[in-house]
Design a protein around this motif. Structure first.
Motif, PDB file in Angstrom:
ATOM      1  N   ILE A 198      -1.181  -1.955   1.681  1.00  0.00           N
ATOM      2  CA  ILE A 198      -1.325  -2.805   0.493  1.00  0.00           C
ATOM      3  C   ILE A 198       0.025  -3.442   0.193  1.00  0.00           C
ATOM      4  O   ILE A 198       1.062  -2.774   0.219  1.00  0.00           O
TER       5      ILE A 198
ATOM      6  N   ASP B 136      -3.514   2.354   0.981  1.00  0.00           N
ATOM      7  CA  ASP B 136      -4.696   2.489   0.136  1.00  0.00           C
ATOM      8  C   ASP B 136      -5.141   3.947   0.140  1.00  0.00           C
ATOM      9  O   ASP B 136      -5.592   4.474   1.164  1.00  0.00           O
TER      10      ASP B 136
ATOM     11  N   SER C 120      -9.683  -4.089  -8.925  1.00  0.00           N
ATOM     12  CA  SER C 120      -8.606  -4.112  -7.933  1.00  0.00           C
ATOM     13  C   SER C 120      -7.581  -5.154  -8.351  1.00  0.00           C
ATOM     14  O   SER C 120      -7.903  -6.320  -8.518  1.00  0.00           O
TER      15      SER C 120
END
Length: 315
Positions: free
Chosen positions: A13, A120, A306
């Motif tokens: 990420i 993640d 998110s």
């Protein structure tokens, strides 16, 4: 599709980061554990000691590479007896893509290159979960030349950044991560010596099936078609796949489809119907039900919840 690259792209990420630090003895620095992150240290000059949270100190030399896949805490110091200072880095602090720094006293010099990646935590891939708390790759003449070359290029760019440095550093950090994993899974030129997912990637039949699933997750794969690709009977393929991968073939296919869907929801604004189609679901309704079973929330809610995350300093 290269499975290892696909796994890293799916799990990482945000942007990675790196810092070149020139230490002067006496010095000692504690780096706190940061779950959901992975970090590395490379000794560019001099020597120092790794002082893990558990276990004996390990002396490090020029060219040694340390990788912490699960963000465990540790300390580095010029000697096993030097008092270490706590890091003042905040896990969610804004940090630069790369930087240079200096610290310590006025004695012998040690230069380190450190960096970190945010992963993640919700859909961690078993390839990464299989890795030990610490991977130590000692420098040995002639071994892992690609890894050494990536380290040298990254260190040089951080020390003297030129035009396009942000792109160069980000690309080299991703390259370095892949070379570290390659080096760990490749001993004496032959993979599968560490078992688990390394063995799965080294097995020609299982690797062929994994590449097919990763290359086209929307395809209506069956155990029979995957077994044909692997060159095995259905029973032998299913047994070996589950043994090495940790899930039965169709179980892994479903898991990877929904992990890929989560990444698409997080990183794109594609309509839910398009996401469903790209991961092999014939209807948005069927996709939404499967996604909610796997993630606990509907795909639309997952996308809304998110938000961009800042990579943490793991070094």
């Amino acid at each position: 599709m290269d499975v290892l690259s696909d796994v890293i792209a799916g799990m990482r990420i945000g942007l990675p980061h790196s810092v070149r630090v020139a230490w002067r003895a006496p010095w000692g620095q504690r780096f706190p554990g940061m779950p959901g992150s992975a970090g590395f240290q490379v000794i560019l000059q001099g020597s120092c000691w790794l002082r893990p949270d558990s276990g004996e100190p390990i002396q490090l030399h020029v060219g040694d590479v340390l990788f912490f896949p699960h963000g465990h805490g540790y300390a580095l110091a010029d000697s096993p007896a030097t008092e270490v200072a706590d890091s003042h880095c905040e896990p969610d602090a804004e940090i630069e893509l790369f930087a240079s720094a200096s610290a310590g006293g006025s004695g012998a010099a040690t230069v380190t290159l450190c960096g970190g990646y945010r992963l993640d935590q919700t859909r961690g891939h078993p390839l990464l979960r299989d890795l030990p708390e610490l991977i130590h790759l000692p420098a040995r003449l002639g071994e892992n030349p690609e890894l050494r070359a990536a380290v040298a290029l990254l260190a040089a760019e951080i020390a003297n950044p030129g035009p396009g440095a942000d792109t160069v550093v980000a690309s080299l950090l991703d390259t370095l991560l892949l070379y570290i994993l390659r080096a760990y899974m490749d001993v004496d030129g032959e993979r599968c010596t560490v078992g688990g997912w390394a063995a799965a990637l080294a097995d020609p039949g299982i690797s062929a099936a994994l590449e097919a699933v990763h290359g086209d997750p929307a395809h209506p794969w069956t155990v029979a078609t995957l077994a044909d690709l692997a060159g095995l009977s259905r029973a032998a393929f299913a047994r070996r796949f589950a043994q090495l991968v940790g899930r039965p073939p169709l179980g892994y296919l479903t898991w990877w489809r929904l992990s890929t869907a989560a990444r698409l929801l997080r990183s794109t604004d594609a309509p839910l119907s398009e996401v469903a189609r790209r991961v092999g679901y014939g209807s948005e309704f069927a996709f939404a039900n499967a996604f909610k079973r796997a993630h606990g929330v509907a795909p639309g809610r997952y996308r809304r919840d998110s938000s961009p995350q800042t990579p943490a300093l793991v070094t």
